[in-house]
Write a protein that holds these residues in place. Structure first.
Motif, PDB file in Angstrom:
ATOM      1  N   ASP A   1       0.930  -1.209  -0.061  1.00 38.52           N
ATOM      2  CA  ASP A   1      -0.091  -0.007   0.175  1.00 38.52           C
ATOM      3  C   ASP A   1       0.809   1.214   0.021  1.00 38.52           C
ATOM      4  N   GLY A   2       2.192   1.213   0.145  1.00 34.85           N
ATOM      5  CA  GLY A   2       2.948   2.286   0.096  1.00 34.85           C
ATOM      6  C   GLY A   2       3.062   3.291   1.394  1.00 34.85           C
ATOM      7  N   ARG A   3       2.511   2.698   2.411  1.00 34.46           N
ATOM      8  CA  ARG A   3       2.381   3.555   3.664  1.00 34.46           C
ATOM      9  C   ARG A   3       3.849   3.596   3.947  1.00 34.46           C
ATOM     10  N   MET A   4       4.047   4.898   4.546  1.00 31.80           N
ATOM     11  CA  MET A   4       5.469   5.149   4.697  1.00 31.80           C
ATOM     12  C   MET A   4       5.793   6.148   5.926  1.00 31.80           C
ATOM     13  N   PHE A   5       6.462   5.688   6.837  1.00 30.70           N
ATOM     14  CA  PHE A   5       6.697   6.628   8.305  1.00 30.70           C
ATOM     15  C   PHE A   5       8.239   7.345   7.804  1.00 30.70           C
ATOM     16  N   ALA A   6       7.801   8.514   8.432  1.00 32.74           N
ATOM     17  CA  ALA A   6       9.099   9.456   8.184  1.00 32.74           C
ATOM     18  C   ALA A   6      10.441   8.774   9.007  1.00 32.74           C
ATOM     19  N   ARG A   7      11.384   9.254   8.296  1.00 41.13           N
ATOM     20  CA  ARG A   7      12.681   9.046   9.201  1.00 41.13           C
ATOM     21  C   ARG A   7      12.817   9.244  10.410  1.00 41.13           C
ATOM     22  N   LEU A   8      12.394  10.300  10.960  1.00 45.75           N
ATOM     23  CA  LEU A   8      12.338  10.809  12.415  1.00 45.75           C
ATOM     24  C   LEU A   8      11.700   9.792  13.258  1.00 45.75           C
ATOM     25  N   ARG A   9      10.309   9.502  12.723  1.00 47.95           N
ATOM     26  CA  ARG A   9       9.359   8.543  13.488  1.00 47.95           C
ATOM     27  C   ARG A   9      10.195   7.209  13.574  1.00 47.95           C
ATOM     28  N   MET A  10      10.792   6.779  12.509  1.00 52.32           N
ATOM     29  CA  MET A  10      11.377   5.197  12.437  1.00 52.32           C
ATOM     30  C   MET A  10      12.446   5.352  13.373  1.00 52.32           C
ATOM     31  N   ALA A  11      13.259   6.370  13.491  1.00 47.83           N
ATOM     32  CA  ALA A  11      14.677   6.553  14.213  1.00 47.83           C
ATOM     33  C   ALA A  11      14.097   6.493  15.465  1.00 47.83           C
ATOM     34  N   ASP A  12      13.014   7.173  15.753  1.00 46.91           N
ATOM     35  CA  ASP A  12      12.597   7.147  17.418  1.00 46.91           C
ATOM     36  C   ASP A  12      12.141   6.126  17.899  1.00 46.91           C
ATOM     37  N   THR A  13      11.312   5.260  17.023  1.00 48.97           N
ATOM     38  CA  THR A  13      10.779   3.778  17.296  1.00 48.97           C
ATOM     39  C   THR A  13      12.096   2.813  17.509  1.00 48.97           C
ATOM     40  N   ALA A  14      13.032   3.090  16.514  1.00 49.73           N
ATOM     41  CA  ALA A  14      14.261   2.175  16.663  1.00 49.73           C
ATOM     42  C   ALA A  14      14.858   2.515  18.301  1.00 49.73           C
ATOM     43  N   ARG A  15      15.205   3.578  18.573  1.00 47.75           N
ATOM     44  CA  ARG A  15      15.815   4.051  19.608  1.00 47.75           C
ATOM     45  C   ARG A  15      14.915   3.630  21.186  1.00 47.75           C
ATOM     46  N   ARG A  16      13.868   3.564  20.970  1.00 44.31           N
ATOM     47  CA  ARG A  16      12.848   3.196  22.000  1.00 44.31           C
ATOM     48  C   ARG A  16      12.999   1.639  22.115  1.00 44.31           C
ATOM     49  N   LEU A  17      12.929   1.012  21.089  1.00 45.30           N
ATOM     50  CA  LEU A  17      12.953  -0.445  20.913  1.00 45.30           C
ATOM     51  C   LEU A  17      14.263  -1.064  21.436  1.00 45.30           C
ATOM     52  N   ALA A  18      15.345  -0.276  21.049  1.00 46.02           N
ATOM     53  CA  ALA A  18      16.720  -0.685  21.733  1.00 46.02           C
ATOM     54  C   ALA A  18      16.946  -0.461  23.084  1.00 46.02           C
ATOM     55  N   ASP A  19      16.406   0.691  23.605  1.00 41.79           N
ATOM     56  CA  ASP A  19      16.339   0.931  25.052  1.00 41.79           C
ATOM     57  C   ASP A  19      15.440  -0.074  25.913  1.00 41.79           C
ATOM     58  N   GLU A  20      14.484  -0.768  25.409  1.00 39.90           N
ATOM     59  CA  GLU A  20      13.439  -1.964  25.724  1.00 39.90           C
ATOM     60  C   GLU A  20      14.286  -3.155  25.796  1.00 39.90           C
ATOM     61  N   GLY A  21      15.556  -3.309  25.011  1.00 38.68           N
ATOM     62  CA  GLY A  21      16.001  -4.508  24.624  1.00 38.68           C
ATOM     63  C   GLY A  21      15.416  -5.385  23.588  1.00 38.68           C
ATOM     64  N   ARG A  22      14.700  -4.659  22.615  1.00 38.78           N
ATOM     65  CA  ARG A  22      14.039  -5.130  21.497  1.00 38.78           C
ATOM     66  C   ARG A  22      14.870  -4.728  20.336  1.00 38.78           C
ATOM     67  N   ARG A  23      14.461  -5.447  19.324  1.00 34.88           N
ATOM     68  CA  ARG A  23      14.937  -5.209  17.870  1.00 34.88           C
ATOM     69  C   ARG A  23      13.942  -4.681  16.671  1.00 34.88           C
ATOM     70  N   LEU A  24      14.640  -3.754  15.755  1.00 40.10           N
ATOM     71  CA  LEU A  24      13.572  -3.456  14.800  1.00 40.10           C
ATOM     72  C   LEU A  24      14.442  -3.798  13.437  1.00 40.10           C
ATOM     73  N   ILE A  25      13.341  -4.344  12.551  1.00 45.15           N
ATOM     74  CA  ILE A  25      14.056  -4.834  11.337  1.00 45.15           C
ATOM     75  C   ILE A  25      13.136  -4.020  10.335  1.00 45.15           C
ATOM     76  N   VAL A  26      13.756  -3.220   9.464  1.00 49.26           N
ATOM     77  CA  VAL A  26      13.232  -2.223   8.646  1.00 49.26           C
ATOM     78  C   VAL A  26      13.491  -2.818   7.325  1.00 49.26           C
ATOM     79  N   ASP A  27      12.344  -3.301   6.431  1.00 51.23           N
ATOM     80  CA  ASP A  27      12.466  -3.711   4.971  1.00 51.23           C
ATOM     81  C   ASP A  27      12.406  -2.409   4.261  1.00 51.23           C
ATOM     82  N   GLU A  28      13.458  -2.016   3.486  1.00 49.55           N
ATOM     83  CA  GLU A  28      13.414  -0.848   2.811  1.00 49.55           C
ATOM     84  C   GLU A  28      13.276  -1.064   1.318  1.00 49.55           C
ATOM     85  N   ALA A  29      13.058  -2.119   0.611  1.00 43.92           N
ATOM     86  CA  ALA A  29      13.035  -2.798  -0.379  1.00 43.92           C
ATOM     87  C   ALA A  29      12.646  -1.772  -1.651  1.00 43.92           C
TER      88      ALA A  29
END
Length: 338
Positions: A151-179
């Motif tokens: 569907d082409g839904r796209m999150f802004a880079r800053l939103r994705m970066a904030d999410t990545a940092r939050r997950l890292a702080d919680e001991g979790r991992r983010l996989i972003v498929d940017e195909a």
């Protein structure tokens, strides 16, 4: 059910699984005119011009120095150091090793999206949950396709970066498929985010999916684990040579972006003229809704035009971007399929 009817049914089922299966389309619709207009893949329809390659590239195993040079070229393209890059035979080859390297009991996948993510994690024994919002993801591993397919839904880079940092702080991992990110501007590949793996496809933007080349961009220790898992010759010699040329050719990519924007505008008009509503997009595809989409799909196939249907919503079709020379036949097919 006779063998011919059964083979046709199986072929139609394959058209709902992945795009680009012209063999299955031919079995399902043997009387369709040739050549097929394949709009089912979301690939750049005008491929990067591949030069004649030295014979030794086909005859010899790729050398380590050549693979290192490819990683350096990819690092420059994505804005990271070479040690942050792992190369494989398409981003599909990379995503398939992730469950083995980073096992998790549960995986949250933002969806609906590319079905291979769910398949590879389920095959590894993980429970998967499909969530509709980033904040609803509760699992140790979170998978996001950005821009999303289909569907082409796209999150802004800053939103994705904030999410990545939050997950890292919680001991979790983010996989972003940017195909599908090469023609967009919201990539987090160059942000050097902890506990984050970014998957990048080469074949889609450069129109060379048959070359089988893709990358993972991640912190050096994670990228090194992926390289080790992929083995000593993860990419062919010809793929290394073509990849290095194309990744350095920004002028070609910029020209392709401008052409795709023009051709996509034509497709938008052609689809809306026959009653489709555009519901999602990237520069490489359009997702369109129509209450008669299932019948339209069949009628287009009968005329040698292959779009991408979805079993989870029969009112949707995804269309890759056609070339100028395909326009007359595609317009005629769309009008006849109404």
């Amino acid at each position: 059910m006779g063998p011919l009817r059964e083979s046709r049914r199986a072929a139609i089922e394959r058209l709902f699984q992945h795009g680009g299966d012209i063999k299955a389309a031919t079995v399902a619709y043997p009387d369709a005119p040739r050549p097929w207009i394949d709009l089912s893949t979301g690939l750049n329809p005008v491929a990067y011009p591949v030069p004649e390659l030295p014979r030794e590239l086909w005859a010899r195993l790729p050398e380590t120095a050549a693979l290192d040079a490819l990683r350096a070229a990819a690092g420059l393209f994505y804005g990271v150091e070479p040690e942050c890059v792992a190369a494989g035979a398409g981003s599909q080859a990379v995503l398939q090793v992730l469950p083995r390297l980073f096992p998790a009991p549960r995986v949250s996948i933002l969806g609906p999206t590319y079905g291979e993510h769910e398949r590879v994690w389920k095959t590894s024994g993980a429970d998967t949950e499909t969530v509709g919002d980033l904040d609803a993801a509760t699992a140790p591993q979170v998978v996001v396709v950005n821009p999303n397919n289909p569907d082409g839904r796209m999150f802004a880079r800053l939103r994705m970066a904030d999410t990545a940092r939050r997950l890292a702080d919680e001991g979790r991992r983010l996989i972003v498929d940017e195909a599908f990110m090469d023609f967009e501007s919201e990539s987090v590949a160059g942000d050097r985010l902890a506990a984050t793996i970014v998957l990048r496809s080469f074949g889609k933007a450069f129109g060379l999916s048959g070359l089988r080349l893709g990358f993972a961009v991640a912190p050096p220790a994670i990228a090194a684990r992926i390289r080790e898992a992929l083995g000593p010759w993860p990419v062919s010699g010809p793929a290394i040579a073509v990849g290095m040329l194309a990744l350095a050719d920004r002028n070609w990519l910029d020209a392709a972006r401008r052409r795709l924007e023009r051709d996509a505008a034509w497709l938008d008009d052609a689809l809306t003229r026959v009653g489709f509503a555009l519901v999602g997009q990237t520069r490489l595809f359009r997702l369109a809704r129509h209450p008669g989409a299932a019948k339209t799909f069949e009628r287009l196939c009968a005329q040698g035009v292959l779009a991408r249907p979805f079993a989870w919503d029969p009112n949707l079709l995804r269309f890759g971007i056609p070339t100028v020379d395909q326009r007359p036949r595609l317009r005629e097919a769309l009008m006849a399929a109404r």
